[in-house]
Design a protein around this motif. Structure first.
Motif, mmCIF file in Angstrom:
data_model
loop_
_atom_site.group_PDB
_atom_site.id
_atom_site.type_symbol
_atom_site.label_atom_id
_atom_site.label_comp_id
_atom_site.label_asym_id
_atom_site.label_seq_id
_atom_site.Cartn_x
_atom_site.Cartn_y
_atom_site.Cartn_z
ATOM 1 N N GLY A 178 -18.217 -4.731 -6.074
ATOM 2 C CA GLY A 178 -16.916 -4.093 -5.975
ATOM 3 C C GLY A 178 -15.820 -5.105 -5.687
ATOM 4 O O GLY A 178 -16.066 -6.307 -5.573
ATOM 5 N N ARG A 179 -14.602 -4.602 -5.553
ATOM 6 C CA ARG A 179 -13.454 -5.486 -5.339
ATOM 7 C C ARG A 179 -12.651 -5.033 -4.116
ATOM 8 O O ARG A 179 -12.764 -3.889 -3.676
ATOM 9 N N LEU A 180 -11.870 -5.960 -3.596
ATOM 10 C CA LEU A 180 -10.996 -5.674 -2.455
ATOM 11 C C LEU A 180 -9.543 -5.725 -2.924
ATOM 12 O O LEU A 180 -9.115 -6.726 -3.504
ATOM 13 N N PHE A 181 -8.809 -4.634 -2.692
ATOM 14 C CA PHE A 181 -7.384 -4.569 -3.040
ATOM 15 C C PHE A 181 -6.563 -4.477 -1.762
ATOM 16 O O PHE A 181 -6.786 -3.586 -0.941
ATOM 17 N N TYR A 182 -5.624 -5.384 -1.605
ATOM 18 C CA TYR A 182 -4.647 -5.286 -0.528
ATOM 19 C C TYR A 182 -3.397 -4.605 -1.086
ATOM 20 O O TYR A 182 -2.912 -4.971 -2.160
ATOM 21 N N VAL A 183 -2.849 -3.638 -0.353
ATOM 22 C CA VAL A 183 -1.624 -2.958 -0.775
ATOM 23 C C VAL A 183 -0.599 -3.071 0.348
ATOM 24 O O VAL A 183 -0.907 -2.745 1.503
ATOM 25 N N GLY A 184 0.600 -3.543 0.022
ATOM 26 C CA GLY A 184 1.611 -3.663 1.056
ATOM 27 C C GLY A 184 3.002 -3.821 0.487
ATOM 28 O O GLY A 184 3.185 -4.023 -0.716
ATOM 29 N N ALA A 185 3.990 -3.728 1.362
ATOM 30 C CA ALA A 185 5.395 -3.937 1.001
ATOM 31 C C ALA A 185 6.000 -4.941 1.971
ATOM 32 O O ALA A 185 5.579 -5.023 3.133
ATOM 33 N N GLY A 186 6.963 -5.701 1.505
ATOM 34 C CA GLY A 186 7.636 -6.649 2.382
ATOM 35 C C GLY A 186 6.676 -7.688 2.936
ATOM 36 O O GLY A 186 5.804 -8.203 2.228
ATOM 37 N N THR A 187 6.812 -7.986 4.228
ATOM 38 C CA THR A 187 5.959 -8.996 4.872
ATOM 39 C C THR A 187 4.487 -8.654 4.731
ATOM 40 O O THR A 187 3.655 -9.521 4.437
ATOM 41 N N SER A 188 4.142 -7.388 4.936
ATOM 42 C CA SER A 188 2.734 -6.974 4.847
ATOM 43 C C SER A 188 2.170 -7.252 3.457
ATOM 44 O O SER A 188 1.050 -7.740 3.311
#
Length: 598
Positions: free
Chosen positions: A377-387
């Motif tokens: 499987g895969r790892l997805f990071y989701v964020g806005a701005g600094t995160s």
């Protein structure tokens, strides 16, 4: 109760709004992709309207629509037929060019005046006693004063200046800074593949405007000339209609987002004709389309959308630890440099404490992530701005550090790649974009989606977790706010109690540090568990620089007691792929341990 749908399609995006017929209340609103009819096929237009209908989710009584490129009666008829193929035949439909809906935003029916549009493209239209006149609006052949023209003029100017002087001008430096490019050749390779896209070229206009406002000579020359050329079109329309001292309304991104450009344009216009008023109209575009249906401006009084959070959102923000004031950092401007340095260092102890308090949650998240990656499987990071930038940074380090595919660890950034190096924070409020991003990126039930939001409430991130949960992916919410609103879409959660920041709300400080450490653990421990590390050495690195080849050499010599010539020979045989060499040596060692001949 009947509902009214207003749609405004332009060269960059298509905005829509649904109002209640009697009270004028907002039922729904949203945004889609490009709406210029000359840029879309029939099937793409059908998909556009179907997408709007799916999000509207209520019965529509009347539709008013204004679209860029919809000039002729034939084009209007075709567009009406497409809309009727999506909505019932009983629905009343009025179609117009987007300039007419834009005019309706600023003026009452049958009110004379002149509308000046300056966004990606530009146009000038005027009305008097049943007669319409226009000037400009010819796309790449005649959009003076538009974002496209200003951006293109700026791009051409920096290469002219470079040819003349061999120096990178101040404007060129600003372009390089925004695009994160290192030199003029690198920048050219970035620009040329998308040079035919008007919206891409127009994206450079804000830089030219900013440099012009700062007094950079070539930028001011470009902007001033384009403003004058746009003003000339206004003069032409006024003369043809016989308008004396008219009211002039300004719409479009250049006017709405740059008071400098507005003032410059007004000053140029004063040299060409007299007018009673020249004002920026901020009425939402889709409202103009609804006004085509015969509804007065009172049907919808809101002139700016999403200015402040609603009551529920305010309560969540008021409870957020990241928004609180830090009593230890009061009166920062009165402290000495040494006192400020000591304060920053002392505050980092709260990062350590926060991590300690979340040991169990971090371990659970790491275990789940490792298991998913071990299974392909895969790892997805989701964020806005600094995160979002922290997620993108961690994801980008995986291929060079561990020689894994960029597919394995990916970042989904609100606002896309441009948001990595310049602020686009407003996009964090779009739940629709967050939800859609998960499907666009092909997330599956085999993957892990980690939503990163210091406050624990960012709509883009929460909607992405909802979409991931719908698909069946494993979900993790990483926040720095134990007081965040509940999130039913997170299978796992880590809420780091880093406390209020030295500067209230600046989550790139302690919250950013703690978040970065957790992301380090998620990805690095997963790489360890999937065999990308031996002892405490990275054995799967990519040999793309002298430093990394030398590191591979030292690791191989250390692990197997080889001298330098022997180690170099093995590495060269395998194209300097250290992991391949180690795999071969380990296989040979295993055969020897079992008594098999080499």
């Amino acid at each position: 109760m009947g509902r009214l749908l207003g749609i405004e399609g332009g060269g960059t995006h298509t905005r829509w709004i649904v109002l209640e017929e009697e009270k004028g209340g907002v039922v729904a609103k949203g945004s889609e992709g490009v709406g210029n009819v000359h840029l879309l096929t029939t099937s793409e237009l059908v998909s556009l309207f179907q997408s709007i209908k799916e999000k509207v989710r209520v019965e529509i009584k009347q539709i008013g629509a204004g679209f860029a490129g919809c000039h002729s009666e034939k084009e209007k008829k075709i567009l009406e037929e497409i809309i009727r193929s999506v909505w019932p035949e009983s629905t009343k439909v009025i179609i117009a060019e987007d300039t007419r809906t834009a005019y309706a935003r600023a003026f009452a029916p049958d009110q004379e005046g002149i509308l000046v549009i300056a966004g990606t493209g530009s146009n000038v239209i005027g009305y008097k006693a049943g007669i319409w006149e226009k000037a400009g609006g010819w796309g790449q052949l005649g959009d003076p004063g538009s974002g496209y023209r200003i951006g293109r003029e700026g791009l051409e100017r920096i290469y002219l200046d470079f040819d003349l002087t061999k120096n990178v001008s101040a404007l060129a430096q600003a372009f390089l800074r925004q695009s994160c490019r290192n030199d003029m050749d690198d920048f050219l390779s970035y620009v040329l593949p998308s040079f035919a896209k008007k919206d891409f070229i127009a994206s450079f206009a804000p830089i030219v405007l900013s440099m012009a406002e700062q007094g950079e000579e070539s930028s001011f020359e470009i902007v001033n000339r384009e403003a004058s050329m746009l003003g000339l079109r206004v003069q032409i329309v006024a003369r043809r209609l016989g308008l004396t001292n008219p009211r002039i309304a300004l719409v479009g991104g250049l006017f709405e987002n740059s008071s400098f450009y507005t003032t410059l344009f007004q000053n140029q216009l004063k040299k060409l004709l007299s007018f009673s008023e020249c004002f920026v109209c901020r009425t939402p575009g889709p409202l103009g389309a609804i006004r085509l249906l015969g509804y007065a401006s009172a049907v919808y009084q809101m002139s700016m959308e999403n200015v402040l959070p609603d009551k529920t959102q305010r309560e969540a923000l008021d409870r957020s630890m990241t928004e609180e004031r830090n009593p230890r950092s009061a009166s920062l401007e009165k402290k000495t440099i040494q006192e400020l340095v000591d304060l920053f260092i002392s505050e980092e102890t709260f990062v350590q404490q926060a991590l300690e308090k979340c040991r169990r949650e971090i371990a659970e998240a790491v275990a789940a992530t490792s298991s998913i990656l071990e299974k392909g499987g895969r790892l997805f990071y989701v964020g806005a701005g600094t995160s979002g930038r922290l997620g993108a940074l961690d994801a980008s380090e995986m291929p060079p550090t561990f020689n894994v595919s960029p597919e394995m660890v990916q970042a989904i950034m609100a606002g896309g790649a441009d948001a990595l190096w310049r602020s686009m924070e407003g996009i964090e409020d779009s739940s629709r974009e967050g939800f859609k991003s998960i499907f666009n990126r092909g997330v599956t039930s085999k993957d892990m989606v980690c939503g990163i939001t210091a406050s624990g409430r960012t709509p883009f991130v929460i909607a992405a977790l909802e979409a991931a949960k719908t698909i069946g992916a494993k979900t993790l919410l990483l926040s720095c706010n134990p007081s965040r609103p509940p999130c039913p879409y997170a299978d796992l959660a880590i809420d780091l109690p880093t406390g209020p920041e030295i500067i209230a709300g600046s989550t790139r400080l302690k919250a950013g540090t703690a978040t970065k450490i957790v992301l380090n653990m998620l990805s690095t421990i997963s790489m360890i568990r999937t065999g990308k590390v031996k002892d405490n050495l990275m054995i799967n690195l990519q040999p793309k620089s002298m430093k990394l080849r030398y590191r591979s050499l030292r690791i191989l010599m250390h692990l197997y007691g080889l001298d330098e010539p022997a180690a170099i020979a093995l590495l060269e045989k395998k194209g300097w792929l250290l992991a391949a060499v180690i795999s071969e040596l380990e296989s040979e060692k295993a055969r020897l341990d079992q008594g098999s001949p080499p």
